[in-house]
Each structure stands twice: as C-alpha cells, then as structure tokens.
Design an enzyme around this catalytic site. Structure first.
Site, short mmCIF file in Angstrom:
data_model
loop_
_atom_site.label_atom_id
_atom_site.label_comp_id
_atom_site.label_asym_id
_atom_site.label_seq_id
_atom_site.Cartn_x
_atom_site.Cartn_y
_atom_site.Cartn_z
N SER A 142 0.82 -1.21 0.00
CA SER A 142 0.00 0.00 0.00
C SER A 142 0.86 1.26 0.00
O SER A 142 1.62 1.49 -0.92
CB SER A 142 -0.95 -0.06 1.21
OG SER A 142 -1.91 0.96 1.16
N HIS A 167 -2.72 -1.73 -4.15
CA HIS A 167 -4.18 -1.76 -4.23
C HIS A 167 -4.72 -0.34 -4.31
O HIS A 167 -4.00 0.63 -4.10
CB HIS A 167 -4.79 -2.54 -3.06
CG HIS A 167 -4.57 -1.92 -1.72
ND1 HIS A 167 -5.00 -2.49 -0.56
CD2 HIS A 167 -3.96 -0.76 -1.35
CE1 HIS A 167 -4.66 -1.74 0.46
NE2 HIS A 167 -4.05 -0.68 0.01
#
Length: 236
Positions: A142, A167
């Site tokens: 992330s 993501h």
C-alpha cells in the site's frame, strides 16, 4: 572581662551559624536554576539535532504509516537533509571522502495516505541535497510502495523475500448524501495523486497502474517483479 569575652564568643558563633543558614538557602535556588538551564539546553540540543560530526544516516519505518511515525521520519529528514548541516559535515571529512547516503529501511502494511504524502514530499525535497537509499524488507504494501520507490534512482533496494502489494485507495465515511458525494470526490483525488506520484517514481505508466488497481483486489509482486516495474533497482 571574662564575661565579655564569653559573650563576644557567643555572638560570633551565632553569627557564623546565621551565615551558614543563609548560604544554604542561596544554594538551593541556584541549584534549581542550574537544573532549569540544563533542561533548556537539552531541549535546545534536541531541537537542533546532533552535531554535524555525529550525524546519523540510518532510520527505519517498521509498522503502519501513521501520524506519529510520519512525524519522526519527517523530523529525521529535516535534520539529515539540511543543506547547512550537510555542508559543515562535508568540510570535516578527510580529503577524497564523501558524505554517506541516508539509509531508509522500510517494512510496512501501509496506512494513512496523508502521512504517506507528507513523507514522500519531504523525501523529494531532501534528495535535492543528499541521496536517500531505500531498503525494502519483509513487506512493502500500500503506502509503503511509494516510499520505497521514492528513494534516489539507482539506490533503491529490496530484500529477496520481501512481499510487495499494490491496491486502490480505501476509505469510509458516513453522513448526508451530499457529504458522501463530496467525500467520494476527495477519495478519487487521493487515488489520482497516488497514481501520479507512483508513476513518476517508477517504470509504470498510468494505464498499467490503473489496470492493476481496477482489478479491485490486492495485487502482489515478488521482489524481482518490483524491480521489473521500477519500484526498486536491485534485489539483495
């Protein structure tokens, strides 16, 4: 005459005791003042950072990207990237030697997008004065992907067994329909900023990255794939 002598002796003795009492009373506030001055000196030294000849060059992010950890990292970068301090440190180096790079070790599942951007911007500014070597270990996920990629080109390393994950930005909100629409627009702005900055630091194009994120699942990469996409420069 004898009585007078004894009396004088008694008076002298009492006077010396009074002086001792006064000197002790004077010592107490002086001691408190010295303690206050020592505390003030320690606070000032902490604010100014270590002397140039003792400048540390290694720090680490191990855990979530949050406000507290971001504050520590930004503070470290402010000191290590200060041009005046760097110039003074270089003057003290033996002839032919160069100032060591900043080493930033990272292992994180991700965290706050705002704090990620604060660290990213400070890294970007610091690199103008001093190179930053980023080293990914354990997990780079992330928000951590942008931080790893933001090191100086050619000096971004990733350990062989480190897992990398990309993501889309995730968030939650509640309230009136108008407020929810407004919040969704801001979340999209954060997503666009993440895509823009990550593409600027890697070999990924906006089209490639958007395609990855549109899968709507966590996208995992090996250390070798991270190098292939330009998130890092070498596997160690």
């Amino acid at each position: 005459m004898q009585f007078t002598k004894k009396k004088n002796k008694a008076i002298v003795g009492e006077g010396s005791k009074d002086k001792k009492k006064k000197s002790k009373k004077q010592e107490e506030p002086n001691k408190e003042l010295q303690e206050d001055m020592d505390q003030a000196s320690a606070m000032l030294a902490a604010m100014m950072g270590p002397p140039e000849e003792e400048m540390p060059s290694t720090f680490m992010l191990y855990g979530d990207v949050n406000e507290e950890r971001a504050a520590d990292i930004v503070s470290a970068l402010l000191i290590l990237g200060d041009k005046k301090r760097i110039d003074k440190a270089k003057e003290r180096l033996p002839e032919g030697e160069e100032l060591s790079d900043i080493q930033f070790y990272i292992s994180t599942y991700g965290g706050s997008a705002d704090d990620m951007m604060a660290i990213y911007d400070m890294m970007r500014i610091t690199k103008k004065n001093r190179d930053i070597e980023t080293i990914g270990m354990g997990k780079i996920m992330s928000a951590g992907t942008l931080l790893l990629a933001s090191g100086t080109q050619g000096k971004r390393k990733i350990m062989k067994n480190c897992r990398v994950m990309l993501h889309a930005v995730s968030a939650g909100s509640m309230g009136s329909i108008h407020n929810l629409v407004n919040e969704m627009e801001e979340i999209q702005n954060i997503q666009d900023a993440y895509i823009r900055t990550l593409c600027a630091e890697t070999l990924l194009t906006k089209r490639q990255l958007k395609k990855m994120l549109d899968q709507k699942v966590n996208v995992y990469l090996t250390a070798e794939e991270a190098v292939e996409y330009g998130l890092a420069d070498e596997v160690i």
